[in-house]
Design an enzyme around this catalytic site. Structure first.
Site, PDB file in Angstrom:
ATOM      1  N   VAL A   1       0.821  -1.215   0.000  1.00  0.00           N
ATOM      2  CA  VAL A   1       0.000   0.000   0.000  1.00  0.00           C
ATOM      3  C   VAL A   1       0.853   1.263   0.000  1.00  0.00           C
ATOM      4  O   VAL A   1       0.655   2.175  -0.811  1.00  0.00           O
ATOM      5  CB  VAL A   1      -0.957  -0.008   1.222  1.00  0.00           C
TER       6      VAL A   1
ATOM      7  N   THR B   1      -5.521  -0.513   7.322  1.00  0.00           N
ATOM      8  CA  THR B   1      -6.859  -0.957   7.726  1.00  0.00           C
ATOM      9  C   THR B   1      -6.848  -1.159   9.232  1.00  0.00           C
ATOM     10  O   THR B   1      -6.114  -2.009   9.744  1.00  0.00           O
ATOM     11  CB  THR B   1      -7.217  -2.268   7.003  1.00  0.00           C
TER      12      THR B   1
ATOM     13  N   GLU C   1      -7.810   2.222   2.144  1.00  0.00           N
ATOM     14  CA  GLU C   1      -7.288   1.873   0.823  1.00  0.00           C
ATOM     15  C   GLU C   1      -8.068   0.689   0.252  1.00  0.00           C
ATOM     16  O   GLU C   1      -8.333  -0.273   0.962  1.00  0.00           O
ATOM     17  CB  GLU C   1      -5.795   1.517   0.963  1.00  0.00           C
ATOM     18  N   PHE C   2      -8.388   0.767  -1.028  1.00  0.00           N
ATOM     19  CA  PHE C   2      -9.163  -0.311  -1.660  1.00  0.00           C
ATOM     20  C   PHE C   2      -8.406  -0.963  -2.819  1.00  0.00           C
ATOM     21  O   PHE C   2      -9.001  -1.721  -3.588  1.00  0.00           O
ATOM     22  CB  PHE C   2     -10.508   0.235  -2.165  1.00  0.00           C
TER      23      PHE C   2
ATOM     24  N   GLU D   1      -3.883  -5.945  -5.039  1.00  0.00           N
ATOM     25  CA  GLU D   1      -2.538  -6.303  -5.488  1.00  0.00           C
ATOM     26  C   GLU D   1      -2.647  -6.849  -6.905  1.00  0.00           C
ATOM     27  O   GLU D   1      -3.591  -7.554  -7.235  1.00  0.00           O
ATOM     28  CB  GLU D   1      -1.928  -7.345  -4.547  1.00  0.00           C
TER      29      GLU D   1
ATOM     30  N   ALA E   1     -16.553 -19.095  -8.309  1.00  0.00           N
ATOM     31  CA  ALA E   1     -16.354 -20.158  -7.317  1.00  0.00           C
ATOM     32  C   ALA E   1     -14.942 -20.724  -7.484  1.00  0.00           C
ATOM     33  O   ALA E   1     -14.368 -20.678  -8.568  1.00  0.00           O
ATOM     34  CB  ALA E   1     -17.399 -21.248  -7.516  1.00  0.00           C
TER      35      ALA E   1
ATOM     36  N   GLY F   1      -7.958 -15.999  -0.310  1.00  0.00           N
ATOM     37  CA  GLY F   1      -6.825 -15.912   0.607  1.00  0.00           C
ATOM     38  C   GLY F   1      -6.324 -14.484   0.593  1.00  0.00           C
ATOM     39  O   GLY F   1      -7.086 -13.564   0.292  1.00  0.00           O
TER      40      GLY F   1
ATOM     41  N   CYS G   1      -5.792  -9.697   3.474  1.00  0.00           N
ATOM     42  CA  CYS G   1      -6.838  -8.785   3.965  1.00  0.00           C
ATOM     43  C   CYS G   1      -8.130  -9.454   4.419  1.00  0.00           C
ATOM     44  O   CYS G   1      -8.596  -9.177   5.530  1.00  0.00           O
ATOM     45  CB  CYS G   1      -7.148  -7.753   2.890  1.00  0.00           C
TER      46      CYS G   1
ATOM     47  N   ARG H   1       0.550 -14.375   1.629  1.00  0.00           N
ATOM     48  CA  ARG H   1      -0.100 -14.325   2.946  1.00  0.00           C
ATOM     49  C   ARG H   1      -1.464 -15.018   2.868  1.00  0.00           C
ATOM     50  O   ARG H   1      -2.274 -14.709   2.002  1.00  0.00           O
ATOM     51  CB  ARG H   1      -0.240 -12.867   3.407  1.00  0.00           C
TER      52      ARG H   1
HETATM   53  P1  NAD Z   1       3.129  -4.688   4.202  1.00  0.00           P
HETATM   54  O1  NAD Z   1       3.385  -5.664   5.279  1.00  0.00           O
HETATM   55  O2  NAD Z   1       3.411  -5.053   2.782  1.00  0.00           O
HETATM   56  O3  NAD Z   1       3.940  -3.341   4.490  1.00  0.00           O
HETATM   57  C1  NAD Z   1       3.981  -2.724   5.734  1.00  0.00           C
HETATM   58  C2  NAD Z   1       5.317  -1.990   5.851  1.00  0.00           C
HETATM   59  O4  NAD Z   1       5.311  -1.186   7.021  1.00  0.00           O
HETATM   60  C3  NAD Z   1       6.521  -2.922   5.982  1.00  0.00           C
HETATM   61  O5  NAD Z   1       7.454  -2.624   4.961  1.00  0.00           O
HETATM   62  C4  NAD Z   1       7.096  -2.607   7.369  1.00  0.00           C
HETATM   63  O6  NAD Z   1       8.502  -2.708   7.432  1.00  0.00           O
HETATM   64  C5  NAD Z   1       6.637  -1.173   7.546  1.00  0.00           C
HETATM   65  N1  NAD Z   1       6.603  -0.705   8.935  1.00  0.00           N
HETATM   66  C6  NAD Z   1       6.110  -1.323  10.032  1.00  0.00           C
HETATM   67  N2  NAD Z   1       6.243  -0.540  11.115  1.00  0.00           N
HETATM   68  C7  NAD Z   1       6.820   0.609  10.703  1.00  0.00           C
HETATM   69  C8  NAD Z   1       7.198   1.828  11.350  1.00  0.00           C
HETATM   70  N3  NAD Z   1       6.988   2.037  12.649  1.00  0.00           N
HETATM   71  N4  NAD Z   1       7.782   2.801  10.620  1.00  0.00           N
HETATM   72  C9  NAD Z   1       7.988   2.621   9.285  1.00  0.00           C
HETATM   73  N5  NAD Z   1       7.640   1.496   8.620  1.00  0.00           N
HETATM   74  C10 NAD Z   1       7.062   0.501   9.316  1.00  0.00           C
HETATM   75  O7  NAD Z   1       1.603  -4.249   4.376  1.00  0.00           O
HETATM   76  P2  NAD Z   1       0.559  -3.817   3.234  1.00  0.00           P
HETATM   77  O8  NAD Z   1       0.062  -5.007   2.513  1.00  0.00           O
HETATM   78  O9  NAD Z   1       1.126  -2.677   2.473  1.00  0.00           O
HETATM   79  O10 NAD Z   1      -0.654  -3.306   4.147  1.00  0.00           O
HETATM   80  C11 NAD Z   1      -0.561  -2.115   4.898  1.00  0.00           C
HETATM   81  C12 NAD Z   1      -1.937  -1.813   5.457  1.00  0.00           C
HETATM   82  O11 NAD Z   1      -2.851  -1.565   4.381  1.00  0.00           O
HETATM   83  C13 NAD Z   1      -2.559  -2.950   6.268  1.00  0.00           C
HETATM   84  O12 NAD Z   1      -3.321  -2.400   7.310  1.00  0.00           O
HETATM   85  C14 NAD Z   1      -3.474  -3.628   5.263  1.00  0.00           C
HETATM   86  O13 NAD Z   1      -4.551  -4.272   5.877  1.00  0.00           O
HETATM   87  C15 NAD Z   1      -3.951  -2.448   4.451  1.00  0.00           C
HETATM   88  N6  NAD Z   1      -4.355  -2.793   3.075  1.00  0.00           N
HETATM   89  C16 NAD Z   1      -3.624  -3.664   2.347  1.00  0.00           C
HETATM   90  C17 NAD Z   1      -3.997  -3.941   1.030  1.00  0.00           C
HETATM   91  C18 NAD Z   1      -3.218  -4.935   0.213  1.00  0.00           C
HETATM   92  O14 NAD Z   1      -3.718  -5.349  -0.831  1.00  0.00           O
HETATM   93  N7  NAD Z   1      -2.025  -5.321   0.610  1.00  0.00           N
HETATM   94  C19 NAD Z   1      -5.114  -3.314   0.470  1.00  0.00           C
HETATM   95  C20 NAD Z   1      -5.829  -2.396   1.244  1.00  0.00           C
HETATM   96  C21 NAD Z   1      -5.436  -2.138   2.553  1.00  0.00           C
END
Ligand code: NAD
Length: 477
Positions: free
Chosen positions: A11, A123, A160-161, A164, A278, A283, A286, A353
């Site tokens: 994100v 999220t 965020e919506f 990936e 289906a 997985g 999220c 994941r």
């Molecule tokens: P991710 O695990 O890929 O990335 C998170 C990053 O944050 C990591 O690189 C980590 O090192 C960094 N981090 C952690 N603590 C930190 C700090 N204190 N300072 C600086 N960096 C720090 O996670 P993601 O998939 O990008 O998801 C992030 C958020 O967005 C989650 O809450 C997720 O639920 C939400 N989200 C994800 C998606 C998706 O498709 N991946 C879509 C919508 C919302």
């Protein structure tokens, strides 16, 4: 505007690159040095189509840089996004440790030189906006009590919506932008930030062309409603897939084809065609995490969300279907060789994941089978993240199929759809195809020599197709 994005995962990196592409000056911060070093070299730390190109373009526009230290970027910024992970705890609730650390860090860096907006893009459960506000204030008092009165900031929720695999398209052309804020000044700052996106006033990159000239609707609301919107959206999408899976299981028993049934219901505008495929279950990072977190929140308020519980249970059971289908075709799994096509939780990503592939591989190995696998992108990540999982990784789909007793489509990568099935079948010990994503036409697979089992698709079409035209009265509702 000056923007800091904390967290350079799926994100944060995409958000930062898109905002810089729109003309803002962006600094992305992460505690993971290896990620920051890669990004500084222009390499994306994750697989996301178009991301490296977008970072290059962003550099020539608003400008983007990557740091491991938070303080200076925060002091220089008008808007600070928190985009850190919020993984699940064993209890199902979200682990807010990363969010809390980021919020305290922001507070510690704040000074009174300008009004800033701190935005939750992660999220996060209902109430997290308040929590972030409190932690930022604590950070200010602990570190600079002398300036505490002059520091002004607002907290917002901007869920965020993005998906990936199509994250850049989804970020530049979103269906909507949700802005939750408790005061007008904060909301106005975010409206200004997103103006080019809302009005679609930017030249579209060649690798992510604008699908239509439509402006992007904005939902401006409270923090709490914004937080609920994100969880509700994911719970609904997961439920839609779960519904298709439930119907697919009934289809198998009565001799119907779920792909045709879902086409038939999806054309109803109230239902819509999306998310009705289906398969062997959803997985990813999220859906499971967010439904569990929402269930936990509901529980804190004394409410048992039964539909959400059922959604998780249907998905858990659906994931076991591959094993059942393999047992129906092969009887004995001990000593068999099973080839998995795809490991990532969905195509066009390296994300593993909560991927069904891992559970299927583990179960098969536990039952005494040998597992071969091929994924176009996610094999390195799988090897690295699951060193104990005894999978034999193959160079391509054909070598995975070599001498296998059955082939399982786990992820619907486009390159699998283009396989010459007769060639694949010819290389196997026994040409059994479990199509976990209904990627192939059953007739086509059977003509190629496969014994085919999809999800929710009748083995043979024994009943004649209905020819009667429904009267208007019968067709209504
Ligand atoms: P991710 O695990 O890929 O990335 C998170 C990053 O944050 C990591 O690189 C980590 O090192 C960094 N981090 C952690 N603590 C930190 C700090 N204190 N300072 C600086 N960096 C720090 O996670 P993601 O998939 O990008 O998801 C992030 C958020 O967005 C989650 O809450 C997720 O639920 C939400 N989200 C994800 C998606 C998706 O498709 N991946 C879509 C919508 C919302």
């Amino acid at each position: 505007m000056r923007v800091t994005v904390i967290g350079t995962g799926y994100v944060g990196t995409v958000t930062g690159a898109c905002l810089a592409y729109l003309g803002h000056r962006v600094t992305c911060v992460d505690t993971d040095r290896a990620k920051i070093e890669k990004l500084r070299l222009g390499e994306a730390p994750i697989y996301e189509p178009g991301l490296e190109e977008l970072i290059t373009l962003a550099n020539g526009r608003g400008g983007i840089d990557f740091q491991t230290e938070l303080a200076q970027p925060v002091r220089d910024s008008d808007v600070i996004f928190i985009a850190v992970g919020t993984p699940p705890l064993p209890s199902g609730e979200s682990n807010l440790a990363y969010l809390e650390a980021a919020a305290r860090g922001i507070g510690a860096a704040m000074d009174g030189s300008r009004f800033r907006v701190v935005v939750n893009k992660s999220t996060v459960p209902v109430g997290s906006g308040n929590l972030v506000g409190a932690l930022v204030r604590e950070g200010i008092f602990e570190n600079h009590p002398e300036v505490a009165d002059s520091v002004q900031f607002g907290v917002a929720s901007n869920p965020e919506f993005l998906r990936e695999g199509s994250a850049i398209h989804d970020s530049l052309y979103p269906d909507r932008i949700v802005l939750g804020a408790e005061d007008d000044t904060t909301a106005q700052v975010l409206h200004r930030l997103y103006q080019p996106l809302m009005e679609q006033e930017f030249v579209d990159p060649s690798f992510a062309p604008r699908p239509s000239a439509r402006k992007v609707p904005v939902v401006t609301t409270t923090l709490t409603s914004a937080e609920m919107i994100k969880y509700s959206a994911n719970a609904f999408l997961a439920m839609k897939i779960g519904f298709s899976n439930e119907i697919s299981n009934i289809c198998e028993r009565v001799g119907a084809d779920v792909t045709e049934v879902m086409t038939g219901i999806g054309l109803d505008a109230r239902i819509g065609t999306g998310f009705l495929n289906a398969g062997i279950g959803w997985g990813g990072s999220c859906f499971g995490k967010d439904i569990n977190s929402l269930l936990h929140t509901a529980g804190e308020y004394g409410y048992q969300a039964r539909l959400l519980e059922a959604s998780l249970e249907v998905n858990r059971l659906q994931r076991q279907i591959v094993i059942q289908k393999l047992q129906e075709k092969l009887f004995i799994l001990k000593g068999r060789t099973i080839a998995l096509l795809g490991l990532a939780f969905k195509p066009n990503t390296d994300d593993l994941r909560d991927a069904p592939s891992l559970q299927i591989a583990e179960k098969l190995i536990h039952m005494g089978a040998r597992v071969r696998a091929y994924d176009p992108i996610a094999m390195d990540a799988c090897r690295e993240q699951n060193p104990g999982l005894r999978i034999c990784y193959c160079n391509d789909a054909l070598s995975a199929a070599e001498h296998a007793d059955a082939l399982v489509v786990v992820t619907e990568w486009p390159e699998f759809a283009a396989l010459n099935l007769a060639d694949v079948a010819g290389r196997m010990n026994s040409p059994v195809l479990i199509d976990g994503r209904n990627l192939f036409q059953p007739e086509h697979a059977r003509l190629a020599g496969f014994e085919y089992a999809g999800i929710g698709r009748c083995a043979t079409r024994s009943a004649p197709r209905p020819t009667a035209v429904l009267s208007d009265a019968a067709a209504a509702d």
